[in-house]
Design an enzyme around this catalytic site. Structure first.
Site, PDB file in Angstrom:
ATOM      1  N   ARG A  61      36.065  30.066  34.180  1.00 33.41           N
ATOM      2  CA  ARG A  61      37.335  29.757  33.054  1.00 33.41           C
ATOM      3  C   ARG A  61      37.306  28.797  33.051  1.00 33.41           C
ATOM      4  O   ARG A  61      37.664  28.195  33.709  1.00 33.41           O
ATOM      5  CB  ARG A  61      37.829  31.323  33.461  1.00 33.41           C
TER       6      ARG A  61
ATOM      7  N   ASN B  23      36.396  51.261  42.582  1.00 30.34           N
ATOM      8  CA  ASN B  23      36.288  49.928  41.591  1.00 30.34           C
ATOM      9  C   ASN B  23      34.944  50.012  40.721  1.00 30.34           C
ATOM     10  O   ASN B  23      33.936  49.142  40.829  1.00 30.34           O
ATOM     11  CB  ASN B  23      36.012  48.410  42.655  1.00 30.34           C
TER      12      ASN B  23
ATOM     13  N   HIS C  16      44.774  39.318  40.515  1.00 33.04           N
ATOM     14  CA  HIS C  16      44.863  39.723  41.595  1.00 33.04           C
ATOM     15  C   HIS C  16      45.926  39.859  42.815  1.00 33.04           C
ATOM     16  O   HIS C  16      45.610  39.468  43.763  1.00 33.04           O
ATOM     17  CB  HIS C  16      43.986  37.853  42.306  1.00 33.04           C
TER      18      HIS C  16
ATOM     19  N   ARG D   9      41.085  50.779  41.732  1.00 31.34           N
ATOM     20  CA  ARG D   9      41.365  48.600  41.690  1.00 31.34           C
ATOM     21  C   ARG D   9      41.732  49.304  40.338  1.00 31.34           C
ATOM     22  O   ARG D   9      40.360  49.933  39.437  1.00 31.34           O
ATOM     23  CB  ARG D   9      40.657  48.766  41.777  1.00 31.34           C
TER      24      ARG D   9
ATOM     25  N   GLU E   4      40.663  44.461  49.864  1.00 32.75           N
ATOM     26  CA  GLU E   4      41.740  44.579  48.675  1.00 32.75           C
ATOM     27  C   GLU E   4      41.265  45.784  48.896  1.00 32.75           C
ATOM     28  O   GLU E   4      41.897  46.695  49.134  1.00 32.75           O
ATOM     29  CB  GLU E   4      40.872  44.005  47.483  1.00 32.75           C
TER      30      GLU E   4
END
Ligand code: ADP
Length: 413
Positions: free
Chosen positions: A245, A7, A183, A94, A390
């Site tokens: 965010r 990743n 996600h 990923r 993940e």
């Protein structure tokens, strides 16, 4: 098969090495400060399951050099877990953006690389780094099958009613401007786990709402195993309140900020992504643990920040129950979702009308790890805490696709 999961971020390379038969992570780690100031202060922290970590400080001017250090660590006589790199049967990457092209994971070839490159325009912060990881692996592990697992893929089942914005349609047709959602690997993993947990208890698992609450936060409505609506949009800025965010705002604020505060697009982008959310409202921190500490010490803006976080979450859960006509389970995952009993309790308040009743005691029990159900025995719908993984899902997809390739090579048509 041993599967290396990679990743890559702009200045980091995270990895895990799995044994795909046992699904155990044999080793994991992160190279950080890669390519920052020429990579002069980079370091690799390598961890072998059950042991303390081993740190390598070395210049890492790019991801390929960083990957070289990862591979060295994996075969290191003392800290390694492999005798030779030939034991690596496949590499799973990923990749953040797969656009409309990829609705599932794929074996990487030149065409896939070109497509990922093509999506750099709409994912400028992520896809270039993901691509560097892929190219570095190609050089360092030639001939080893590689698989791309996309964050957007799970959401490719959204219907147009859920992904088309109320904008001129040409922007979608000509520029690909639409909701993509992110996600996806996490939502897919926890939704799959929820189906297993609910099925084992003889419960219906058709309508699941998954809440991924980490530094980035998103929520997904999953019907019959498919994502049908999700809160992130064209970019990962939309939807829930997050660490830094803003989530949903009135889009007319952007021209207002330009015209009345003299901000330019770069400043606005930076403010909305890096200085908003929990941090922006509280002025304290983007980390929910710091927000709680400040709120409990009486800081009113920290209280407001966490209240808004939970309010928006509750609002989305209600909306998504409307989208899928009810709810069999709500799933909480990621740093806040798995660990923060206060947030779960606030988010679930008043949702008894949807059949969601939280068992306060089970919810507050911080000593339990792993998946658990924190709804009351009488609750019609379940409230599940499921740790996300993940990397494991990337490893599963990678092993499955790599073995199909190997069987094609063995039995050419
Ligand atoms: P990322 O999105 O970077 O993977 P994580 O999933 O680790 O992030 O989530 C980070 C968030 O989780 C932070 O807001 C942090 O405060 C929160 N968090 C992590 N552990 C706990 C905990 N034990 N209690 C409350 N919040 C936690």
């Amino acid at each position: 098969m041993k599967v290396l999961v990679v990743n890559c971020g702009s200045s980091s390379l995270k990895y895990q090495l799995f044994d795909s038969e046992t699904e155990q992570a044999l080793a994991s780690g992160v190279a950080s400060r890669v390519a920052v100031n020429g990579g002069t202060q980079a370091q690799l922290e390598h961890r072998v399951a059950g042991n303390s970590s081993h740190v390598v400080c070395a210049p890492m001017p790019d991801h390929e050099v960083a990957l070289g250090h990862v591979l060295e660590a994996l075969v290191h006589p003392e800290h390694g877990v492999l005798n030779t790199l030939e034991e690596i049967g496949a590499v799973g990457h990923r990749v953040v953006h797969g656009g409309e092209r990829f609705s599932e994971s794929v074996l990487i070839d030149d065409k896939v690389i070109a497509a990922i490159e093509g999506f750099c325009e709409i994912a400028p912060l992520h896809n270039p780094a993901n691509l560097q990881g892929i190219l570095a692996s190609r050089h360092r592990l030639p001939g080893v099958p590689m698989v791309a697992v996309f964050d957007t893929a799970f959401h490719q089942t959204l219907p147009p009613t859920a992904y088309i914005y109320g904008l001129p349609y040409e922007l979608y047709e000509e520029r690909g401007i639409r909701r993509y959602g992110f996600h996806g690997t996490s939502h897919r993993y926890v939704a799959g786990q929820a189906v297993e947990v609910l099925g084992a208890a003889g419960r219906s698992a058709d309508k699941i709402i998954t809440c991924h609450l980490g530094n980035g936060c998103s929520i997904t409505a999953v019907e019959g195993g498919k994502s049908v609506q999700t809160s992130m949009g064209f970019t990962p800025l939309a939807g829930l309140l997050m660490g830094t965010r803003c989530g949903d705002i009135d889009p007319a604020l952007v021209p207002y900020l330009i015209n009345h505060l003299g901000m330019d697009s770069r400043e606005i982008d930076e403010m909305l992504n890096k200085r908003s959310g929990l941090l922006g409202i509280s002025g304290v921190s983007s980390d929910m643990r710091d927000i709680h500490a400040a709120a409990e010490a009486g800081n009113p803006r920290a209280r407001l920040a966490r209240d808004i976080f939970c309010y928006r979450l509750r609002r989305y859960i209600g909306a998504y129950a409307a989208v899928i006509g009810g709810v069999d389970a709500v799933v909480f995952t990621a740093g806040i979702g798995e660990n923060d009993a206060w947030v779960r309790a606030q988010a679930m308040q008043g949702l008894g009308f949807l059949g969601l009743c939280l068992d306060e005691q089970a919810n507050a029990d911080g000593n339990l790890n792993g998946s658990r159900d924190v709804a009351t025995a009488e609750s019609r719908a379940r409230i599940l805490i499921i740790p996300t993984n993940e990397e494991l899902l990337i490893s599963r997809d990678t092993a499955a696709l790599a073995s199909t390739e190997q069987s094609v090579l063995r039995d050419p048509a």
